[in-house]
Scaffold this motif. Structure first.
Motif, short mmCIF file in Angstrom:
data_model
loop_
_atom_site.label_atom_id
_atom_site.label_comp_id
_atom_site.label_asym_id
_atom_site.label_seq_id
_atom_site.Cartn_x
_atom_site.Cartn_y
_atom_site.Cartn_z
N LEU A 298 -11.05 9.43 -2.94
CA LEU A 298 -11.07 7.97 -3.03
C LEU A 298 -10.93 7.33 -1.64
N LEU A 299 -9.95 7.81 -0.87
CA LEU A 299 -9.71 7.20 0.44
C LEU A 299 -10.93 7.37 1.36
N LYS B 60 -2.21 2.87 -8.23
CA LYS B 60 -0.99 3.62 -7.96
C LYS B 60 -1.31 4.82 -7.06
N GLN B 61 -2.36 5.54 -7.44
CA GLN B 61 -2.73 6.74 -6.70
C GLN B 61 -3.08 6.40 -5.24
N LEU B 62 -3.86 5.32 -5.06
CA LEU B 62 -4.28 4.96 -3.71
C LEU B 62 -3.10 4.53 -2.85
N ILE B 63 -2.24 3.70 -3.40
CA ILE B 63 -1.10 3.22 -2.60
C ILE B 63 -0.19 4.40 -2.25
N GLY C 109 -1.07 7.52 -2.02
CA GLY C 109 -1.78 8.37 -1.06
C GLY C 109 -1.67 7.82 0.35
N VAL C 110 -1.90 6.52 0.48
CA VAL C 110 -1.83 5.88 1.79
C VAL C 110 -0.42 5.97 2.36
N THR C 111 0.57 5.73 1.51
CA THR C 111 1.95 5.76 1.98
C THR C 111 2.35 7.16 2.40
N ARG C 112 1.98 8.14 1.57
CA ARG C 112 2.35 9.51 1.90
C ARG C 112 1.69 9.94 3.21
#
Lengths: 289, 316
Positions: free
Chosen positions: A212-213, A276-279, A281-284
């Protein structure tokens, strides 16, 4: 057990205080959301207006009627069908290559013995420090020598390697229990089969996030496609949008905003359904990187 | 999953490595190493051609005078660098870029810390707010900048309406050299605030609640707890956001390219836009490569500064 009335009153009081405390938080969050969301609202409402209601002051928040023809006219004002095909093809291909290539090297770094492989891995990480703008001129020259300017290859190949994804997937593979890999080895599975039957199923969440990213990143790319494309039929959506404005003189804002929706809608839809998954992922990625 | 493995192990083994007992150790080693090389090869070949080689090539080009078309390049030594440091526009561009980067990063971090603290409350609807605040981060920058051009429109724009509420006369944002850079700064903050907010939020959620409560019990007020407990505990996050924010801001291109094209009167010409213009509109490859080298050195310096200072300054 009964709760005495005094105690009950105390609890009620505390609940009321909690609610009262939440009120300013809500007000501030609504305010922030309105300010941050305003451009999106402005884009959508303008895209639905007849032209006569675009250039008036004070602004008309809700169009007197919804003019769907804006989308048709915007679509026809530039080869948007072609831009779409280009954007989809380039983003999908780049994403597959990037995640695939990253997965192979992540697996190798995590699970295959090689002398001084940590030093090699540092080399991968070092590429993250090199600003892309630094490589624009040499890469343009390399691609002209290859005769790739204004082709899909120019849009895809230079960005098919990937350090960030390699890094994330390596971490993920290293965190898997070693016994699983021992078991696979005992079963006689080679590296390719271990990768396919063990690693891919177990790292699916991170693979999904990376896909996705990467897709979003390629869809939104602007500077590189601007440099390596020079005819309308090779342009991706963001470049096409900017050229449309140059041709239209940039004042037919209802059509411009309709075209802007063409560019942003797929990404916003992806975001809405995978928020949820994107946020996460970005944070991690941010915390680890 | 285990079923899959079971099944594959029942299949004929001609695909897999012969077991260690039958083949000599060095051969197994060789095979491991070759597999390793094969697996990392695509990444390394591409990195070599498109990331490492360009550094050397840019360094070389920066010593030449070349218009990107002529077949021969003339070596001119350090002339491009001399010219660069003697050009007033270069200093102007550096000034604009630094003003832009620092203003954007400072304002963004202050607001995003505040937003993160709001989002850190346990209230219903939190993920909706978080989603809205984060959404500019994923939105195509060029397209968002296009919307903002109309928001800034000094006759019919959304912002004019907003300022009129407070009886403030809207400046001609994008055509006034005094205001255009602020328009770009506003958009850059809008675009990046969601990212720093969710990173701060993650930081806040990992802060030990007991420490804060202990301070409260000891009689500290909310401000003191924030100032002397929460903020120091967040310092690694702050530092990370500051450095990556500055690096990102120094690289800004899309917003400027779409909204102002570096104008009016070069008032929004950021470094990367200047580099792009020199290389791909004026075709001064040598001079642009010198610009790229300076940029490279600055970014590397900031990055190294980060890795050095992270250890010394940051309170863990």
């Amino acid at each position: 057990m009964t709760i005495n009335p005094q105690h009950q009153a105390l609890i009620r009081q505390r609940n009321i205080r909690k609610v009262l405390q939440a009120v300013p938080v809500y007000i501030l969050l609504v305010l922030a959301s309105v300010v941050i969301g305003a451009p999106f609202f402005w884009m959508i409402t303008t895209a639905l207006k007849p032209f006569a209601e675009v250039a008036i002051y004070p602004p008309k928040w809700i169009p007197s009627y919804i003019r769907w023809e804006n989308f048709v006219e915007a679509w026809q004002s530039a080869p948007f069908a072609r831009f779409y095909v280009n954007s989809v093809f380039v983003s999908v291909t780049s994403t597959i290559l990037q995640v695939g290539i990253g997965l192979f090297s992540a697996y190798a770094f995590a699970r295959i013995e090689f002398p001084r492989k940590d030093a090699l891995f540092l080399l991968v990480l070092a590429t993250m420090m090199i600003p892309g703008q630094m490589t624009l001129i040499p890469n343009y020259i390399t691609l002209s020598k290859l005769g790739w300017i204004n082709t899909y290859k120019a849009l895809i190949i230079p960005h098919a390697a990937n350090a960030f994804g390699t890094f994330m997937m390596r971490e993920n593979i290293m965190s898997l229990p070693g016994e699983l890999f021992d078991a696979a080895k005992i079963d006689g599975a080679g590296h390719l089969r271990t990768l396919k039957d063990l690693v891919i199923p177990l790292t699916r969440p991170i693979l999904g996030t990376l896909i996705l990213l990467n897709f979003i990143g390629h869809w939104n790319a602007y500077l590189w496609p601007l440099i390596v494309t020079n005819t309308a039929n090779m342009r991706t959506l963001p470049i096409g949008l900017v050229y449309m404005r140059m041709q239209e003189g940039g004042s037919i804002w209802n059509l411009m905003m309709a075209a802007t929706i063409f560019v942003t809608a797929p990404i916003l839809l992806i975001f809405i359904f995978n928020q949820k998954q994107l946020i996460e992922g970005v944070t991690r990625g941010a915390i680890k990187g | 999953m285990t079923g899959d493995l079971q099944r594959t192990s029942d299949q004929p083994k001609n695909l897999s490595v012969p077991s260690g007992a039958t083949s000599p150790g060095w051969r197994r080693h060789l095979k491991e190493r070759l597999t390793f090389l094969a697996f990392i090869a695509p990444n390394f070949i591409l990195f070599t051609i498109f990331t490492f080689w360009p550094i050397f090539f840019t360094a070389y080009l920066s010593l030449t005078d070349w218009n990107m078309i002529r077949l021969t390049r003339k070596m001119v030594g350090l002339q491009n660098y001399q010219q660069l440091f003697a050009t007033p526009l270069f200093y102007k561009v550096v000034g604009i870029t630094l003003l832009f980067a620092f203003t954007t990063v400072v304002i963004r971090m202050a607001i995003s810390l505040f937003l993160a603290m709001l989002l850190n409350q346990k209230i219903p609807g939190r993920s909706l707010f978080r989603g809205i605040i984060f959404s500019p981060h994923v939105t195509t920058t060029a397209a968002a900048a296009m919307v903002w051009v109309f928001v800034f429109d000094s006759n019919f724009g959304l912002l004019k309406w907003f300022l009129d509420i407070f009886n403030i006369r809207s400046p001609k944002w994008l055509s006034d050299p005094k205001w255009a850079i602020w328009a770009v700064i506003i958009v850059a903050i809008w675009k990046t605030i969601g990212f720093s907010t969710v990173v701060y939020l993650a930081g806040l959620q990992s802060v030990d609640k007991e420490l804060q409560e202990a301070a409260l019990v000891d009689g500290a007020n909310a401000w003191h707890v924030f100032r002397h407990v929460t903020l120091p505990l967040l310092s690694p996050v702050t530092f990370f956001l500051m450095v990556t924010g500055i690096i990102g801001a120094l690289q800004t291109f899309d917003i400027v390219s779409v909204m102002t094209g570096g104008g009016p009167l070069e008032s929004t010409k950021t470094y990367v836009f200047y580099l792009y213009e020199t290389a791909f509109q004026q075709f001064r490859a040598g001079y642009a490569s010198a610009l790229a080298m300076v940029f490279f050195v600055v970014i590397m310096a900031v990055t190294l500064f980060q890795t050095r200072m992270a250890r010394r300054w940051v309170h863990y």
